[in-house]
Write a protein that holds these residues in place. Structure first.
Motif, PDB file in Angstrom:
ATOM      1  N   UNK A  27       0.772  -1.155  -0.014  1.00 13.03           N
ATOM      2  CA  UNK A  27       0.046  -0.083  -0.080  1.00 13.03           C
ATOM      3  C   UNK A  27       0.836   1.333   0.113  1.00 13.03           C
ATOM      4  N   UNK A  28       1.976   1.218   0.260  1.00 14.68           N
ATOM      5  CA  UNK A  28       2.689   2.486   0.198  1.00 14.68           C
ATOM      6  C   UNK A  28       2.676   3.560  -0.955  1.00 14.68           C
ATOM      7  N   UNK A  29       2.439   3.081  -2.178  1.00 13.35           N
ATOM      8  CA  UNK A  29       2.369   3.852  -3.298  1.00 13.35           C
ATOM      9  C   UNK A  29       0.941   4.118  -3.630  1.00 13.35           C
ATOM     10  N   UNK A  30      -0.011   3.634  -2.805  1.00 14.26           N
ATOM     11  CA  UNK A  30      -1.498   3.752  -3.101  1.00 14.26           C
ATOM     12  C   UNK A  30      -1.922   5.175  -3.190  1.00 14.26           C
ATOM     13  N   UNK A  31      -2.744   5.557  -4.194  1.00 12.73           N
ATOM     14  CA  UNK A  31      -3.204   6.749  -4.370  1.00 12.73           C
ATOM     15  C   UNK A  31      -4.814   6.692  -3.886  1.00 12.73           C
ATOM     16  N   UNK A  32      -5.244   8.117  -3.374  1.00  9.41           N
ATOM     17  CA  UNK A  32      -6.508   7.876  -2.990  1.00  9.41           C
ATOM     18  C   UNK A  32      -7.411   9.369  -3.522  1.00  9.41           C
ATOM     19  N   UNK A  33      -8.699   8.842  -3.971  1.00 11.16           N
ATOM     20  CA  UNK A  33      -9.524   9.998  -4.670  1.00 11.16           C
ATOM     21  C   UNK A  33     -10.385  10.464  -3.526  1.00 11.16           C
ATOM     22  N   UNK A  34     -10.124  11.673  -2.980  1.00  8.23           N
ATOM     23  CA  UNK A  34     -10.573  12.265  -1.873  1.00  8.23           C
ATOM     24  C   UNK A  34     -11.558  13.299  -2.157  1.00  8.23           C
ATOM     25  N   UNK A  35     -12.425  13.695  -1.048  1.00  2.00           N
ATOM     26  CA  UNK A  35     -13.595  14.537  -1.116  1.00  2.00           C
ATOM     27  C   UNK A  35     -13.089  15.904  -0.229  1.00  2.00           C
ATOM     28  N   UNK A  36     -12.875  16.831  -0.628  1.00  4.60           N
ATOM     29  CA  UNK A  36     -12.383  18.055   0.371  1.00  4.60           C
ATOM     30  C   UNK A  36     -11.271  17.356   0.983  1.00  4.60           C
ATOM     31  N   UNK A  37     -10.342  16.885   0.463  1.00  6.90           N
ATOM     32  CA  UNK A  37      -9.255  16.557   0.957  1.00  6.90           C
ATOM     33  C   UNK A  37      -9.262  15.309   1.995  1.00  6.90           C
ATOM     34  N   UNK A  38     -10.514  14.784   2.044  1.00 11.83           N
ATOM     35  CA  UNK A  38     -10.622  13.438   3.220  1.00 11.83           C
ATOM     36  C   UNK A  38     -11.313  12.522   2.444  1.00 11.83           C
ATOM     37  N   UNK A  39     -10.778  11.182   2.952  1.00  6.45           N
ATOM     38  CA  UNK A  39     -11.101  10.017   2.552  1.00  6.45           C
ATOM     39  C   UNK A  39     -11.946   9.372   3.371  1.00  6.45           C
ATOM     40  N   UNK A  40     -13.397   9.490   3.335  1.00  8.91           N
ATOM     41  CA  UNK A  40     -14.381   8.896   4.013  1.00  8.91           C
ATOM     42  C   UNK A  40     -14.728   7.485   3.826  1.00  8.91           C
ATOM     43  N   UNK A  41     -14.866   6.776   4.963  1.00  2.00           N
ATOM     44  CA  UNK A  41     -15.197   5.357   5.157  1.00  2.00           C
ATOM     45  C   UNK A  41     -16.834   5.039   5.504  1.00  2.00           C
ATOM     46  N   UNK A  42     -17.088   4.142   5.098  1.00  2.00           N
ATOM     47  CA  UNK A  42     -18.464   3.680   5.656  1.00  2.00           C
ATOM     48  C   UNK A  42     -18.235   2.476   6.418  1.00  2.00           C
ATOM     49  N   UNK A  43     -18.992   2.606   7.730  1.00  2.00           N
ATOM     50  CA  UNK A  43     -18.624   1.497   8.629  1.00  2.00           C
ATOM     51  C   UNK A  43     -19.644   0.187   8.546  1.00  2.00           C
ATOM     52  N   UNK A  44     -19.299  -0.791   8.927  1.00  2.00           N
ATOM     53  CA  UNK A  44     -19.867  -2.244   9.085  1.00  2.00           C
ATOM     54  C   UNK A  44     -19.491  -2.917  10.031  1.00  2.00           C
ATOM     55  N   UNK A  45     -20.525  -3.706  10.502  1.00  2.00           N
ATOM     56  CA  UNK A  45     -20.214  -4.713  11.882  1.00  2.00           C
ATOM     57  C   UNK A  45     -20.147  -6.086  11.045  1.00  2.00           C
ATOM     58  N   UNK A  46     -18.833  -6.704  10.873  1.00  2.00           N
ATOM     59  CA  UNK A  46     -18.900  -7.716  10.200  1.00  2.00           C
ATOM     60  C   UNK A  46     -18.116  -9.001  11.272  1.00  2.00           C
ATOM     61  N   UNK A  47     -18.337 -10.046  10.778  1.00  2.00           N
ATOM     62  CA  UNK A  47     -17.770 -11.457  11.550  1.00  2.00           C
ATOM     63  C   UNK A  47     -16.073 -11.142  11.303  1.00  2.00           C
ATOM     64  N   UNK A  48     -15.484 -11.629  11.976  1.00  2.00           N
ATOM     65  CA  UNK A  48     -13.955 -11.672  11.701  1.00  2.00           C
ATOM     66  C   UNK A  48     -13.694 -12.558  10.710  1.00  2.00           C
ATOM     67  N   UNK A  49     -12.916 -12.159   9.588  1.00  2.00           N
ATOM     68  CA  UNK A  49     -12.568 -13.079   8.557  1.00  2.00           C
ATOM     69  C   UNK A  49     -11.257 -12.439   8.044  1.00  2.00           C
ATOM     70  N   UNK A  50     -10.413 -13.303   7.741  1.00  2.00           N
ATOM     71  CA  UNK A  50      -8.927 -13.056   7.288  1.00  2.00           C
ATOM     72  C   UNK A  50      -9.002 -12.301   5.968  1.00  2.00           C
ATOM     73  N   UNK A  51     -10.065 -12.379   5.198  1.00  2.00           N
ATOM     74  CA  UNK A  51     -10.130 -11.839   3.833  1.00  2.00           C
ATOM     75  C   UNK A  51     -10.694 -10.295   4.113  1.00  2.00           C
ATOM     76  N   UNK A  52     -11.094  -9.991   5.080  1.00  2.00           N
ATOM     77  CA  UNK A  52     -11.451  -8.705   5.438  1.00  2.00           C
ATOM     78  C   UNK A  52     -10.564  -7.928   6.463  1.00  2.00           C
ATOM     79  N   UNK A  53      -9.367  -8.700   6.720  1.00  2.00           N
ATOM     80  CA  UNK A  53      -8.359  -8.206   7.537  1.00  2.00           C
ATOM     81  C   UNK A  53      -8.802  -7.676   8.887  1.00  2.00           C
ATOM     82  N   UNK A  54      -9.895  -8.071   9.715  1.00  2.00           N
ATOM     83  CA  UNK A  54     -10.384  -7.660  10.780  1.00  2.00           C
ATOM     84  C   UNK A  54     -10.369  -8.809  11.897  1.00  2.00           C
TER      85      UNK A  54
END
Length: 270
Positions: A27-54
């Motif tokens: 991820x170090x070279x990742x670029x982000x499309x921001x809104x007003x200089x911010x990258x906003x996330x949507x929250x979700x309650x998920x079961x723990x899963x390796x594929x979701x890195x949680x």
């Protein structure tokens, strides 16, 4: 893309971009499309899963709080057969309970051979009874709750009595074995508590010797008064009429009626 809540700024939904780039090697070279200089996330309650890195590594929890805390917390989350959301913020409550339990045994006040009070015996034996019933139904979450109530009550009663603390720690051992074993040895035992008899409650310590009644006047509660559990309604009425607080409320008049619901309430009608 799923990200851990700890990669957000404070309690907002804004991604903290630099820690995110350092999160994974790709991820170090990742670029982000921001809104007003911010990258906003949507929250979700998920079961723990390796594929979701949680996934939460239990080794990290054990290193920070100890294995007994993790063990108790997993029981405390809810019924074992149900799926529960994992929230590490709740671990501190269980950790604080174990610290309070430790202080019952390890403090400036030495463990005493004195006889415990009736209140201490009642606290211990109602806990033994309740938890044994919970174990039969695999209700470990309510068992942990009862242990918390028990420790709070014993702390309030300033319990340092060996005849209470010794069976209690044997009883807690299946839930917090490492802490229990350490405290067992601090009580002066050389053998493991695995050889100690398992506590069984005695009903004689659970019998109510007295009952506290709220005393109301025209339906409004003014004070509380304790009576022997086997006292008659007639005797309760006689005692209430001579109580100085009742006399003050009556102001020299006779009550129209006294209603006594045994074991529940006293209401004086003016």
């Amino acid at each position: 893309m799923h990200v851990d809540i700890f990669l957000l700024k404070d309690v907002s939904d804004e991604l903290d971009i630099e820690p995110f780039k350092a999160w994974r090697p790709d991820y170090p070279e990742a670029t982000f499309e921001t809104e007003g200089g911010k990258y906003l996330c949507r929250r979700e309650v998920e079961k723990m899963s390796k594929s979701k890195y949680n996934v939460v590594n239990p080794d990290d929890i054990c290193e920070q709080y100890g294995a007994d805390t993790l063990r108790l917390y997993e029981m405390f989350l809810g019924p074992v057969e149900q799926a529960k959301p994992w929230n590490t913020l709740g671990i501190s409550g269980v950790y604080n309970f174990l610290k309070k339990l430790w202080r019952l045994y390890v403090s400036e006040r030495a463990i005493s051979e004195e006889q415990p009070t009736a209140a201490m015996l009642k606290t211990l034996h109602k806990t033994i009874k309740k938890v044994n019933e919970d174990i039969e139904t695999f209700s470990f979450n309510t068992s942990v709750s009862q242990f918390m109530i028990c420790v709070n009550e014993l702390a309030a009663e300033q319990c340092h009595h060996k005849t209470i603390l010794e069976p209690l720690i044997v009883f807690i051992a299946p839930f917090a074995p490492h802490l229990a074993e350490e405290l067992w040895h601090r009580l002066g035992h050389n053998e493991s508590m695995a050889y100690a008899p398992y506590p069984v409650h005695e009903d004689k310590y659970l019998v109510e010797s007295e009952k506290e009644y709220p005393v109301s006047f025209n339906g409004k509660m003014w004070f509380k008064k304790s009576f022997p559990a086997d006292i008659s309604v007639k005797d309760i009425e006689a005692v209430i009429l001579t109580d100085e607080q009742t006399v003050a409320q009556l102001g020299g008049s006779a009550p129209k009626k006294i209603i006594v619901v045994p074991g529940w309430i006293i209401n004086v009608m003016l």
